[in-house]
Design an enzyme around this catalytic site. Structure first.
Site, PDB file in Angstrom:
ATOM      1  N   SER A 215      -2.225 -11.829  -7.278  1.00 40.97           N
ATOM      2  CA  SER A 215      -1.590 -11.457  -6.008  1.00 40.97           C
ATOM      3  C   SER A 215      -2.425 -11.952  -4.829  1.00 40.97           C
ATOM      4  O   SER A 215      -3.599 -12.267  -4.957  1.00 40.97           O
ATOM      5  CB  SER A 215      -1.434  -9.946  -5.935  1.00 40.97           C
ATOM      6  OG  SER A 215      -2.688  -9.331  -6.106  1.00 40.97           O
ATOM      7  N   ARG A 216      -1.769 -12.012  -3.681  1.00 41.36           N
ATOM      8  CA  ARG A 216      -2.492 -12.220  -2.435  1.00 41.36           C
ATOM      9  C   ARG A 216      -2.914 -10.856  -1.899  1.00 41.36           C
ATOM     10  O   ARG A 216      -2.385  -9.828  -2.323  1.00 41.36           O
ATOM     11  CB  ARG A 216      -1.580 -12.893  -1.403  1.00 41.36           C
ATOM     12  CG  ARG A 216      -1.202 -14.316  -1.762  1.00 41.36           C
ATOM     13  CD  ARG A 216      -0.462 -14.955  -0.594  1.00 41.36           C
ATOM     14  NE  ARG A 216       0.108 -16.237  -0.978  1.00 41.36           N
ATOM     15  CZ  ARG A 216      -0.567 -17.381  -1.008  1.00 41.36           C
ATOM     16  NH1 ARG A 216      -1.850 -17.412  -0.687  1.00 41.36           N
ATOM     17  NH2 ARG A 216       0.019 -18.503  -1.366  1.00 41.36           N
ATOM     18  N   ILE A 218      -2.983  -7.675   0.305  1.00 40.31           N
ATOM     19  CA  ILE A 218      -2.043  -6.975   1.185  1.00 40.31           C
ATOM     20  C   ILE A 218      -2.861  -6.175   2.200  1.00 40.31           C
ATOM     21  O   ILE A 218      -2.765  -6.384   3.390  1.00 40.31           O
ATOM     22  CB  ILE A 218      -1.090  -6.076   0.388  1.00 40.31           C
ATOM     23  CG1 ILE A 218      -0.301  -6.940  -0.618  1.00 40.31           C
ATOM     24  CG2 ILE A 218      -0.120  -5.381   1.340  1.00 40.31           C
ATOM     25  CD1 ILE A 218       0.657  -6.165  -1.470  1.00 40.31           C
ATOM     26  N   THR A 219      -3.736  -5.300   1.698  1.00 39.25           N
ATOM     27  CA  THR A 219      -4.597  -4.568   2.647  1.00 39.25           C
ATOM     28  C   THR A 219      -6.064  -4.933   2.476  1.00 39.25           C
ATOM     29  O   THR A 219      -6.900  -4.470   3.236  1.00 39.25           O
ATOM     30  CB  THR A 219      -4.468  -3.044   2.444  1.00 39.25           C
ATOM     31  OG1 THR A 219      -4.883  -2.743   1.107  1.00 39.25           O
ATOM     32  CG2 THR A 219      -3.039  -2.583   2.646  1.00 39.25           C
ATOM     33  N   THR A 224      -7.060 -12.524  -5.460  1.00 37.80           N
ATOM     34  CA  THR A 224      -7.482 -13.668  -6.279  1.00 37.80           C
ATOM     35  C   THR A 224      -6.749 -14.940  -5.859  1.00 37.80           C
ATOM     36  O   THR A 224      -7.344 -16.027  -5.799  1.00 37.80           O
ATOM     37  CB  THR A 224      -7.226 -13.366  -7.768  1.00 37.80           C
ATOM     38  OG1 THR A 224      -8.125 -12.323  -8.174  1.00 37.80           O
ATOM     39  CG2 THR A 224      -7.477 -14.594  -8.634  1.00 37.80           C
ATOM     40  N   ASP A 277      -0.221   8.027  -4.499  1.00 39.76           N
ATOM     41  CA  ASP A 277       0.342   7.430  -5.699  1.00 39.76           C
ATOM     42  C   ASP A 277       0.071   8.360  -6.861  1.00 39.76           C
ATOM     43  O   ASP A 277      -0.511   9.426  -6.706  1.00 39.76           O
ATOM     44  CB  ASP A 277      -0.117   5.998  -5.956  1.00 39.76           C
ATOM     45  CG  ASP A 277      -1.602   5.903  -6.190  1.00 39.76           C
ATOM     46  OD1 ASP A 277      -2.274   6.953  -6.251  1.00 39.76           O
ATOM     47  OD2 ASP A 277      -2.107   4.778  -6.320  1.00 39.76           O
ATOM     48  N   SER A 285       3.256   0.265 -12.929  1.00 42.50           N
ATOM     49  CA  SER A 285       3.113  -0.928 -12.099  1.00 42.50           C
ATOM     50  C   SER A 285       2.317  -2.006 -12.826  1.00 42.50           C
ATOM     51  O   SER A 285       2.747  -3.150 -12.961  1.00 42.50           O
ATOM     52  CB  SER A 285       2.424  -0.531 -10.791  1.00 42.50           C
ATOM     53  OG  SER A 285       1.952  -1.655 -10.090  1.00 42.50           O
ATOM     54  N   LYS A 309     -11.222   2.963  -5.810  1.00 42.07           N
ATOM     55  CA  LYS A 309      -9.965   3.680  -5.997  1.00 42.07           C
ATOM     56  C   LYS A 309     -10.138   4.828  -6.986  1.00 42.07           C
ATOM     57  O   LYS A 309      -9.639   5.932  -6.765  1.00 42.07           O
ATOM     58  CB  LYS A 309      -8.885   2.716  -6.482  1.00 42.07           C
ATOM     59  CG  LYS A 309      -7.577   3.423  -6.778  1.00 42.07           C
ATOM     60  CD  LYS A 309      -6.424   2.457  -6.870  1.00 42.07           C
ATOM     61  CE  LYS A 309      -5.176   3.198  -7.308  1.00 42.07           C
ATOM     62  NZ  LYS A 309      -4.859   4.317  -6.406  1.00 42.07           N
TER      63      LYS A 309
END
Lengths: 512, 512
Positions: A215-216, A218-219, A224, A277, A285, A309
């Site tokens: 993924s790019r 987001i926050t 990667t 979450d 997910s 996290k």
């Protein structure tokens, strides 16, 4: 509250009068938002207020949208204004006919309510919910209720497996010409933890198949895909990706050009907005994306630390148990490893800075960050073991592949196959952040460090970010640089520096 | 999911560059939505994506808003586009300076998360949440999580009382020059159940004080304020309302011009959208509004029926228990009565049609709907009893005040004091809906009947709606009219008629 809360009943089946499409120069990040003039006869006869959900019918397709009203001359009274991207999504041209009417109630919302009130959902009901979410039929408010329901009423293994399968079924599924398709995933990343390019190179060099979609950010300051993009193209379609994997055994591409578990991105956006979450949604997910990518064997890295996290080994144990349970039910081989999540990994935080760390490890340079190297080797060994290699041999084999340069050759070959290798850039501006006093480095706040790198411009400016000069336990003198901020403009550099000054405790020093 | 979910950290305190306000011709029903050009340097340097929450600073006031992007020439790149009503709310003129920056995280959202995860909230934490909601700082997604949390984790008496006090504290509180201020409230209305004007008239005629603030319809075919408005002005400011009550002892006005429990309307909008609510939020909503209106003694009417809001006596008992418990904790005297909610009340459903029923009862006409009369008398007796009158005498006294015409005189005097009485209108068009076969009237679907009245134009067209000709248990012949649809245009009449035809079971006949 002096009237009944009436749920919407089925609308009249007859379609309302036709209206004409009109593109509006606005960008809504995928939110279906439409505008009708306050004098529009359809809006008046249907009794549409502003901010109601409506159904749009155009060219035989139906879409739920939120209606707002236009006044004055933004629109004519028989026009419907749509963001230009929504026009494109519906293949609509200026002036094309469309209709707007009351939506049929979404029957799957009754399952969301049932979950909220404590009932367990089966795969059929979860399938209806996820299909509606993937098709854009849920408003943000509906999705927030779904996310909240799973947070308030934790799901156990069976329900989580049903959710995983429902999320998988809503999207595409890749297939690979290999018995074993290896993969890895880090749950809740750590700044600078860019092991993936190294691990894929080692595993592909070992002759295994590892088609990695990433993924790019987001926050975070870098995903990667962002780091990899400073060294090679990452936006490949499925055919191109398959060619790379056939030739080299592995790839490191951006996952956004394939439609894997599409409900996931929708859910994540609301989970982030609420900072809520649940283990069940996290597991569904991760595993639905891995199943959709065609992976058969997955190593899951769980970094544990107070500002990671996952905050405690107890939480990590519970999550690992659920991941393994659900993976088993879904026919996926997984192993989990708990790793140190107390401080950033490597030196760089930001796309290009992390890429330099990766290249230093692959080249076996003396100044390569040893923590990044050790983590990458441990993960590669874990994947070799998962593929059937004996435990006693796995770490040795991974190390050999790296130190003999075969991982580096493989990495360069993958880059070539993806479109060509290039050296990652260097920032034009840098500024050192100095220790205000002497002491021993005690703790890092991963979140504040990530925020500093983002203020410096990462990931939009690929060379921006921070380069750390110290690790936990190091002794520092007053005035010694703790990290260097990299940026493309003095403005951004100053912005990040001011933030770091106000939050200098993000690297906490203990007096000696 | 390969990166940490980082919660937003505090923004830089330095304000971003000034931008200029520009009114946009759009109407968002109170949603704070702003637009910035995609090339706006502030949006770029702050890294604002579309659909993010931002803080708007203008003239020393701060407001949270959702940001969207404009492309092309909708805005200049140093402009911020705001819906014209938002401009007015912030007292902004075209070109006025404002700033947009990252919002500080809302600390009260951590309490919402705690509630979601099963922790009980105290009055201080609930006060923070409700103040933030009343001030417009919560997004719809945040509010949906709050509503969901109370649905999933039911609150008991103490927490519900804390929520009630928090909602009361967020708005204004009226004061009256009377020891006892009487009030009534119907929880989950029934179509046509327009007892309020009759009850207020009887109670004021009895010499008690009853300053009634009522709502307009949101999803129903008529609110008390809508029906009353067909007979007298209802939009009075606080001073005018106080004059009416001083002179006549009672009033029946629209509550929207005073700021009572402002968080309530925000919560109700999301509860309706999700069709989710909780006893706790319902109780806090009702009681906070009554406390804010300055009421001291309140009779609560709970209609029970399969298509009413409260579906069983068991649910009604639980709700009544919570209402009485919380009222006691908040120093409010209440009594609850469970009433028949199986069918509409009176004949008319729609503002003017209900007003005609009210006037027929007040005038003691022979053709007045007896069920509406009986309910109004029972409620008035309940209020007299709550004020201290002996139970044996209360119903007799209420009946006398009605049949002697003193309630009618009082009603007309109240109307005069509010600005003058007028006869409610009659629709231009009517159409009868006939029984398809003979039988005995078995059941009514309140929701579908309400929907038919709305399709005919109620409440926007005051004379529109339906007039029922049968009650449960009546014997009807084939072809006998079951109800008449009233409307202002043939189009709306046809629309409602077609809906009724497709849903003819909304009045179910049993074969004899």
């Amino acid at each position: 509250m002096s009237e009944a809360i009436l749920s919407p009943t089925s609308s009249t089946d007859a379609l309302a009068h036709p209206l004409r499409a009109r593109a509006l120069p606005i960008e809504t990040d995928g939110e279906a938002m439409i505008f009708m003039h306050e004098d529009c006869p359809v809006a008046r006869s249907e009794g549409f207020r502003a901010r109601v959900r409506v159904e749009l019918v155009a060219k035989g397709r139906r879409l739920l949208a939120t209606l707002y009203r236009a006044t004055d001359d933004l629109l004519a009274d028989d026009e419907v204004g749509l963001p230009h991207r929504l026009m494109a999504r519906l293949s609509l041209a200026e002036g094309d006919e469309l209709q707007v009417r009351h939506p049929h109630p979404l029957s799957s919302l009754s399952h969301v309510r049932a979950k909220l009130y404590g009932h367990r959902l089966d795969e059929i009901r979860l399938g209806h919910i996820i299909a509606d979410i993937a098709d854009g039929r849920y408003s943000d408010v509906d999705i927030a209720a779904f996310v909240s329901a799973f947070a308030a009423q934790p799901a156990q293994g069976e329900e989580t497996a049903a959710l995983t399968r429902a999320m998988l079924a809503a999207g595409d599924r890749l297939e690979w010409n290999a018995d074993r398709v290896m993969d890895k995933h880090c749950v809740g990343g750590l700044p600078g933890n860019r092991t993936t390019p190294i691990v894929v190179s080692i595993i592909a060099a070992a002759g295994l198949t590892m088609p990695k979609t990433s993924s790019r950010a987001i926050t975070s300051p870098a995903g990667t895909a962002d780091a990899m993009e400073t060294m090679a193209p990452v936006t490949l379609d499925l055919a191109a990706m398959q060619k790379v994997v056939e030739r080299e055994g592995g790839c490191i591409v951006w996952g956004g050009s394939v439609n894997l578990s599409p409900a996931d991105d929708v859910l994540i956006r609301i989970e982030r907005a609420l900072d809520v979450d649940s283990d069940a949604q996290l597991v569904a997910s991760v595993l639905s994306k891995k199943l959709a990518a065609g992976s058969t064997h997955v190593l899951l890295d769980l970094p544990v630390g107070p500002t990671a996290k996952i905050r405690s080994t107890r939480d990590a144990d519970a999550l690992a148990g659920l991941l393994e349970n659900v993976a088993r039910q879904c026919g996926l081989h997984v192993a989990t490893v708990q790793t140190d999540g107390t401080q950033p990994v490597g030196r760089g935080i930001g796309p290009a800075l992390e890429a330099h760390d990766v290249l230093a490890v692959l080249a076996n340079r003396d100044d390569a960050p040893q923590d990044l190297k050790a983590r990458a080797l441990a993960l590669a060994a874990g994947i070799l073991e998962l593929s059937g290699a004996p435990r006693s041999d796995a770490l040795h084999r991974a190390t050999q592949l790296l130190v003999e340069g075969r991982a580096e050759s493989k990495f360069l070959a993958i880059c070539e196959a993806q479109g060509g290798f290039k050296e990652p850039g260097r920032a034009l501006q840098t500024r050192e952040f100095l220790a205000a006093r002497a002491g021993r480095v005690a703790t890092f706040d991963n979140r504040l460090l990530a925020r500093t790198a983002k203020l410096a411009g990462a990931p939009q400016r690929a060379t921006a970010g921070i380069a750390l000069h110290v690790k936990s336990g190091d002794l520092v003198e007053q005035g010694q640089p703790l990290f260097t901020i990299h940026g493309e403009s003095m403005g951004e550099l100053d912005y990040a520096f001011a933030f770091a000054l106000r939050n200098s405790d993000m690297i906490r020093l203990e007096a000696q």
